[in-house]
Design a protein around this motif. Sequence first.
Motif, PDB file in Angstrom:
ATOM      1  N   LEU A  14       0.990  -1.161  -0.175  1.00 50.03           N
ATOM      2  CA  LEU A  14       0.126  -0.009  -0.085  1.00 50.03           C
ATOM      3  C   LEU A  14       0.863   1.282   0.006  1.00 50.03           C
ATOM      4  CD1 LEU A  14      -2.800  -1.046   2.375  1.00 50.03           C
ATOM      5  CD2 LEU A  14      -2.644  -1.385  -0.053  1.00 50.03           C
ATOM      6  N   TYR A  17       1.624   1.790  -3.358  1.00 50.27           N
ATOM      7  CA  TYR A  17       0.645   2.393  -4.173  1.00 50.27           C
ATOM      8  C   TYR A  17       0.470   3.929  -3.982  1.00 50.27           C
ATOM      9  CZ  TYR A  17      -3.882   2.859  -6.108  1.00 50.27           C
ATOM     10  OH  TYR A  17      -5.083   3.368  -6.712  1.00 50.27           O
ATOM     11  N   ILE A  58      -7.344   6.077  -0.152  1.00 49.26           N
ATOM     12  CA  ILE A  58      -7.541   4.917  -0.982  1.00 49.26           C
ATOM     13  C   ILE A  58      -8.397   3.939   0.124  1.00 49.26           C
ATOM     14  CG2 ILE A  58      -5.556   4.882  -2.246  1.00 49.26           C
ATOM     15  CD1 ILE A  58      -4.198   3.125  -0.552  1.00 49.26           C
ATOM     16  N   VAL A  60      -8.616  -0.361   0.109  1.00 49.54           N
ATOM     17  CA  VAL A  60      -8.295  -1.664  -0.423  1.00 49.54           C
ATOM     18  C   VAL A  60      -8.804  -2.982   0.029  1.00 49.54           C
ATOM     19  CG1 VAL A  60      -6.361  -2.932  -1.179  1.00 49.54           C
ATOM     20  CG2 VAL A  60      -6.064  -0.799  -1.081  1.00 49.54           C
ATOM     21  N   TRP A  63      -6.703  -6.632  -2.180  1.00 43.51           N
ATOM     22  CA  TRP A  63      -5.712  -6.099  -3.080  1.00 43.51           C
ATOM     23  C   TRP A  63      -6.287  -5.414  -4.092  1.00 43.51           C
ATOM     24  CZ3 TRP A  63      -1.848  -4.679  -0.698  1.00 43.51           C
ATOM     25  CH2 TRP A  63      -1.480  -5.902   0.458  1.00 43.51           C
ATOM     26  N   THR A  65      -8.162  -1.859  -5.527  1.00 46.61           N
ATOM     27  CA  THR A  65      -8.072  -0.631  -4.980  1.00 46.61           C
ATOM     28  C   THR A  65      -9.145   0.103  -5.176  1.00 46.61           C
ATOM     29  OG1 THR A  65      -6.965   0.375  -6.695  1.00 46.61           O
ATOM     30  CG2 THR A  65      -5.702  -0.271  -5.147  1.00 46.61           C
TER      31      THR A  65
END
Length: 157
Positions: A14, A17, A58, A60, A63, A65
């Motif tokens: 994460l 990301y 975000i 999640v 996995w 998003t």
Amino acid sequence: MYPILNLRYHKMDLHWYLRALEEVVIRVLSSTFSIKASRLDGFTGVWVGNQKLAAIGIRVSRWITYHGLALNVTTDLTPFQHIVPCGIRNRQVGSIEGLLRESGPSSGWRTENSSPHLIAVTHDSLLKEFSEVFQLTLNHKFFSCSNFLKEEPLNPL
């Protein structure tokens, strides 16, 4: 920008990301507007000096998003004068339009009456940089709202 990605095909990380989303915005600001943006240690988002231009939030699940980022392009920032955005004191919220207006004609952009153009240019640049950062090929498909508003009989199951 509201990307929906399966991180199993990228990195199941994460922090990676979040930094990748920041990188997308930093590249947009640099390549399209010649604005030098950066990260600020300890804070998620994209900054130009003391101004936060992009907020990232975000979600999640398995996995995949959800949610994404908000980049202030032509945003009316007046309401931010009355709150502490993201709980961060001693910092401001900025916009691309505001930064271009501050830099004047030397930026090469005319900001008066150009909001739709500025938004369109930013949109295109976000898609380009997103596809490069995440190494994806994007296929555009536009839908007309009228396709969803047609009255059609419901088919029983």
